[in-house]
Design a protein around this motif. Structure first.
Motif, PDB file in Angstrom:
ATOM      1  N   CYS A 295       0.877  -1.186   0.000  1.00  0.00           N
ATOM      2  CA  CYS A 295       0.000   0.000   0.000  1.00  0.00           C
ATOM      3  C   CYS A 295       0.909   1.229   0.000  1.00  0.00           C
ATOM      4  N   PRO A 296       1.636   1.423  -1.115  1.00  0.00           N
ATOM      5  CA  PRO A 296       2.763   2.375  -1.153  1.00  0.00           C
ATOM      6  C   PRO A 296       2.339   3.794  -1.525  1.00  0.00           C
ATOM      7  N   THR A 297       1.558   4.417  -0.660  1.00  0.00           N
ATOM      8  CA  THR A 297       0.934   5.698  -0.993  1.00  0.00           C
ATOM      9  C   THR A 297       1.948   6.802  -1.311  1.00  0.00           C
ATOM     10  N   LEU A 298       2.922   7.004  -0.424  1.00  0.00           N
ATOM     11  CA  LEU A 298       3.879   8.097  -0.647  1.00  0.00           C
ATOM     12  C   LEU A 298       4.899   7.725  -1.711  1.00  0.00           C
ATOM     13  N   THR A 299       5.425   6.508  -1.626  1.00  0.00           N
ATOM     14  CA  THR A 299       6.540   6.162  -2.508  1.00  0.00           C
ATOM     15  C   THR A 299       6.097   5.909  -3.951  1.00  0.00           C
ATOM     16  N   ARG A 300       4.835   5.497  -4.164  1.00  0.00           N
ATOM     17  CA  ARG A 300       4.426   5.203  -5.543  1.00  0.00           C
ATOM     18  C   ARG A 300       3.109   5.829  -5.956  1.00  0.00           C
ATOM     19  N   GLY A 301       2.420   6.502  -5.037  1.00  0.00           N
ATOM     20  CA  GLY A 301       1.133   7.097  -5.376  1.00  0.00           C
ATOM     21  C   GLY A 301       1.282   8.384  -6.182  1.00  0.00           C
ATOM     22  N   HIS A 302       0.144   8.946  -6.591  1.00  0.00           N
ATOM     23  CA  HIS A 302       0.126  10.212  -7.321  1.00  0.00           C
ATOM     24  C   HIS A 302      -0.111  11.358  -6.344  1.00  0.00           C
ATOM     25  N   TYR A 303       0.553  12.492  -6.551  1.00  0.00           N
ATOM     26  CA  TYR A 303       0.265  13.682  -5.755  1.00  0.00           C
ATOM     27  C   TYR A 303      -0.832  14.437  -6.487  1.00  0.00           C
ATOM     28  N   ALA A 304      -2.058  14.272  -6.043  1.00  0.00           N
ATOM     29  CA  ALA A 304      -3.204  14.741  -6.828  1.00  0.00           C
ATOM     30  C   ALA A 304      -4.384  15.027  -5.911  1.00  0.00           C
ATOM     31  N   TYR A 305      -5.405  15.676  -6.458  1.00  0.00           N
ATOM     32  CA  TYR A 305      -6.629  15.886  -5.696  1.00  0.00           C
ATOM     33  C   TYR A 305      -7.439  14.596  -5.687  1.00  0.00           C
ATOM     34  N   ASP A 306      -7.863  14.183  -4.490  1.00  0.00           N
ATOM     35  CA  ASP A 306      -8.685  12.967  -4.421  1.00  0.00           C
ATOM     36  C   ASP A 306      -9.607  13.035  -3.202  1.00  0.00           C
ATOM     37  N   TYR A 307     -10.627  12.205  -3.260  1.00  0.00           N
ATOM     38  CA  TYR A 307     -11.550  12.084  -2.122  1.00  0.00           C
ATOM     39  C   TYR A 307     -10.888  11.340  -0.967  1.00  0.00           C
ATOM     40  N   GLY A 308     -11.381  11.628   0.237  1.00  0.00           N
ATOM     41  CA  GLY A 308     -10.894  10.922   1.411  1.00  0.00           C
ATOM     42  C   GLY A 308     -11.580   9.587   1.632  1.00  0.00           C
ATOM     43  N   ASP A 309     -12.691   9.340   0.917  1.00  0.00           N
ATOM     44  CA  ASP A 309     -13.448   8.098   1.115  1.00  0.00           C
ATOM     45  C   ASP A 309     -13.829   7.528  -0.242  1.00  0.00           C
ATOM     46  N   SER A 310     -14.332   6.292  -0.240  1.00  0.00           N
ATOM     47  CA  SER A 310     -14.577   5.632  -1.521  1.00  0.00           C
ATOM     48  C   SER A 310     -15.828   6.140  -2.219  1.00  0.00           C
ATOM     49  N   ALA A 311     -16.824   6.629  -1.445  1.00  0.00           N
ATOM     50  CA  ALA A 311     -18.071   7.050  -2.084  1.00  0.00           C
ATOM     51  C   ALA A 311     -18.043   8.513  -2.515  1.00  0.00           C
ATOM     52  N   GLY A 312     -17.004   9.252  -2.150  1.00  0.00           N
ATOM     53  CA  GLY A 312     -16.916  10.649  -2.557  1.00  0.00           C
ATOM     54  C   GLY A 312     -17.779  11.587  -1.729  1.00  0.00           C
ATOM     55  N   HIS A 313     -17.992  11.303  -0.434  1.00  0.00           N
ATOM     56  CA  HIS A 313     -18.741  12.203   0.442  1.00  0.00           C
ATOM     57  C   HIS A 313     -17.857  13.302   1.025  1.00  0.00           C
ATOM     58  N   THR A 314     -16.551  13.059   1.116  1.00  0.00           N
ATOM     59  CA  THR A 314     -15.677  14.008   1.799  1.00  0.00           C
ATOM     60  C   THR A 314     -15.216  15.085   0.818  1.00  0.00           C
ATOM     61  N   PRO A 315     -14.706  16.206   1.339  1.00  0.00           N
ATOM     62  CA  PRO A 315     -14.056  17.159   0.442  1.00  0.00           C
ATOM     63  C   PRO A 315     -12.886  16.489  -0.294  1.00  0.00           C
ATOM     64  N   ILE A 316     -12.447  17.148  -1.361  1.00  0.00           N
ATOM     65  CA  ILE A 316     -11.335  16.632  -2.151  1.00  0.00           C
ATOM     66  C   ILE A 316     -10.058  17.313  -1.658  1.00  0.00           C
ATOM     67  N   MET A 317      -9.044  16.499  -1.384  1.00  0.00           N
ATOM     68  CA  MET A 317      -7.814  17.035  -0.795  1.00  0.00           C
ATOM     69  C   MET A 317      -6.629  16.757  -1.704  1.00  0.00           C
ATOM     70  N   LYS A 318      -5.677  17.685  -1.727  1.00  0.00           N
ATOM     71  CA  LYS A 318      -4.457  17.415  -2.476  1.00  0.00           C
ATOM     72  C   LYS A 318      -3.545  16.566  -1.599  1.00  0.00           C
ATOM     73  N   MET A 319      -3.306  15.353  -2.047  1.00  0.00           N
ATOM     74  CA  MET A 319      -2.519  14.427  -1.224  1.00  0.00           C
ATOM     75  C   MET A 319      -1.914  13.336  -2.106  1.00  0.00           C
ATOM     76  N   TYR A 320      -0.977  12.610  -1.558  1.00  0.00           N
ATOM     77  CA  TYR A 320      -0.529  11.406  -2.229  1.00  0.00           C
ATOM     78  C   TYR A 320      -1.638  10.375  -2.113  1.00  0.00           C
ATOM     79  N   THR A 321      -1.949   9.709  -3.231  1.00  0.00           N
ATOM     80  CA  THR A 321      -3.070   8.772  -3.223  1.00  0.00           C
ATOM     81  C   THR A 321      -2.840   7.620  -4.202  1.00  0.00           C
ATOM     82  N   LEU A 322      -3.423   6.480  -3.845  1.00  0.00           N
ATOM     83  CA  LEU A 322      -3.462   5.324  -4.752  1.00  0.00           C
ATOM     84  C   LEU A 322      -4.819   5.268  -5.442  1.00  0.00           C
TER      85      LEU A 322
END
Ligand SMILES: *Cc1c(COP(=O)(O)O)cnc(C)c1O
Length: 451
Positions: A295-322
């Motif tokens: 689960c290599p979020t920092l080392t291999r994920g994208h630095y991009a805007y993404d939801y904090g949850d799977s259904a998309g209820h949370t705000p979108i945050m700029k973070m490293y994400t898989l």
């Protein structure tokens, strides 16, 4: 003779949390909605109390810890800083190894540090109930404990596979008065939709977050509490790094390298943020997040805007994400399975101020066992990641014949996670590199904002 434990008195419990935001090289990217427009802090009022929302966006460097929260923390804090003398000897390393042990809390991890603060601010706002999610069970049990301390009901959506595999975590939450629901459940629209698609859905952290947020948003007497990732959670955890610095000062030592396990980033922020000012002032100190290679979020994920949850209820945050639809491989036993990472940790990693390494799971459990056989404490599977990182640093020091000082966070004990150790001893664990095409695929499913 060197001592095993460096202890602070209760009077030395920190009086303030350290907020890293005013010290960042640039302001953090705002949380945004699906339309790309920044989400105003007031929009979070449906699920968070005012005290927490203020902290989420605060520009104040030091925030006073309310006395009732300090009193609650004093039940188990200050936590001990250990010098790992036995492990040093077992490894034959010239390095000094220190670990800050957070397993002394009632629930056995660092998580109550934020749970008691969140329960306090909700109680102050007149809230009666909290909802949350839990994967391995550490956050759920910590919030159940904190809810009990501050008179709040707590409902915990627990990822269904964990609910079935970890009955004693559930008993623990129930002992503290928490109510535990396997997720996906039929109590929420999100849960019902997931079950309609697949009645055997094993659940995921992202899905459980969606259920807990949906319920909190729909009830005035109910708020939601998150155990990692958000700025206020990392803020609450900064007592770990502050206590560590005070304890090291007592023995006149200072680390060359600091390691912490990294799932959502609260150990990393909690231990490392208080060291950032020293680093900015020219101290030669490395700060290293350790994550699983499955689960290599920092080392291999994208630095991009993404939801904090799977259904998309949370705000979108700029973070490293898989990708918010990330499903951890079934073979993965070591926790730290969240798809994203704290925006603050992500920003500092992107700027090269924090480093990250990914470690394979067999070597991770091997390190946990080696540690237990030298130091006695059985680390939580999550904590084994920083143990692995620290042992690797110590072995490198041995190879190079260098003295150096290594510090790591031992974020919790593993007493409720022995099933994962069982799998390791039975040879049932496999190393799993998360496939590159799955990581590329995740890019296509990111929300199309902020690019
Ligand atoms: C939750 C947890 C972690 C991972 O969370 P972070 O927010 O990344 O620190 C690590 N160790 C333990 C014991 C935990 O309970």
């Amino acid at each position: 003779m060197a001592e095993h434990k460096i202890l602070l008195t209760e009077a030395e419990l920190p009086t303030h949390w350290y907020n890293v935001i005013p010290d960042l090289p640039s302001p953090p990217a705002p949380y945004v909605g699906p339309d790309g427009a920044p989400v105003p802090p007031e929009a979070m009022q449906a699920i968070f109390p005012p005290g927490i929302i203020e902290q989420e966006v605060s520009q104040e460097r030091w925030i006073a810890i309310p006395e009732p929260v300090r009193e609650a923390l004093a039940l188990w804090r200050p936590s001990p800083l250990y010098r790992a003398l036995n492990l040093e000897k077992a490894l034959g390393t010239p390095a000094k190894i220190y670990y800050k042990y957070e397993g002394v809390s009632p629930s056995g991890s660092h998580k109550p540090n934020s749970a008691v603060a969140q329960a306090y601010y909700n109680q102050q706002a007149g809230i009666k109930r909290l909802t949350t999610e839990t994967g391995a069970g550490q956050w759920g049990s910590s919030l159940a404990l904190a809810g009990q301390m501050f008179g709040l009901e707590v409902r915990i959506y627990m990822v269904k596979v964990s609910y079935e595999q970890k009955p004693f975590r559930r008993s623990m939450m129930e002992t503290w008065g928490g109510e535990v629901i396997p997720s996906p459940s039929s109590l929420t629209e999100t849960g019902k939709a997931a079950l309609a698609k697949d009645p055997d859905n094993p659940g995921s952290l992202g899905l459980a977050i969606s259920e807990a947020v949906e319920e909190a948003a729909g009830r005035a007497d109910t708020n939601y509490a998150l155990g990692s990732v958000l700025n206020h959670v990392l803020l609450h955890q900064t007592i770990i790094g502050q206590e560590t610095k005070a304890a090291l000062a007592k023995v006149g030592d200072y680390p060359d390298v600091v390691l912490a396990p990294c799932g959502g980033g609260s150990n990393v922020g909690g231990m490392m943020f208080p060291f950032l000012a020293d680093k900015a002032a020219g101290k030669d100190i490395r700060l290293v997040a350790v994550e699983p290679s499955s689960c290599p979020t920092l080392t291999r994920g994208h630095y991009a805007y993404d939801y904090g949850d799977s259904a998309g209820h949370t705000p979108i945050m700029k973070m490293y994400t898989l990708g918010h639809d990330f499903m951890p491989p079934g073979i993965h036993a070591g926790g730290l399975r969240y798809h994203g990472d704290s925006a603050l940790v992500s920003q500092l990693y992107d700027k090269g101020i924090l480093e990250a390494v990914a470690v394979p799971q067999i070597a991770t459990f091997q390190a946990g066992v080696e540690f237990a056989r030298a130091e006695g404490i059985i680390p939580a599977p999550e904590s084994c990641h920083s143990v692995r990182g620290a042992i690797d640093e110590a072995l490198r020091a041995k190879e190079e014949g260098k003295e150096k000082t290594i510090l790591f966070t031992l974020s919790g004990h593993g007493h409720f996670d022995m099933a994962a150790y069982d799998k390791y001893f039975a040879g049932e664990l496999e190393d799993f590199e998360y496939p590159a095409d799955a990581i590329d695929q995740a890019l296509h499913n990111l929300p199309k904002v902020g690019t």
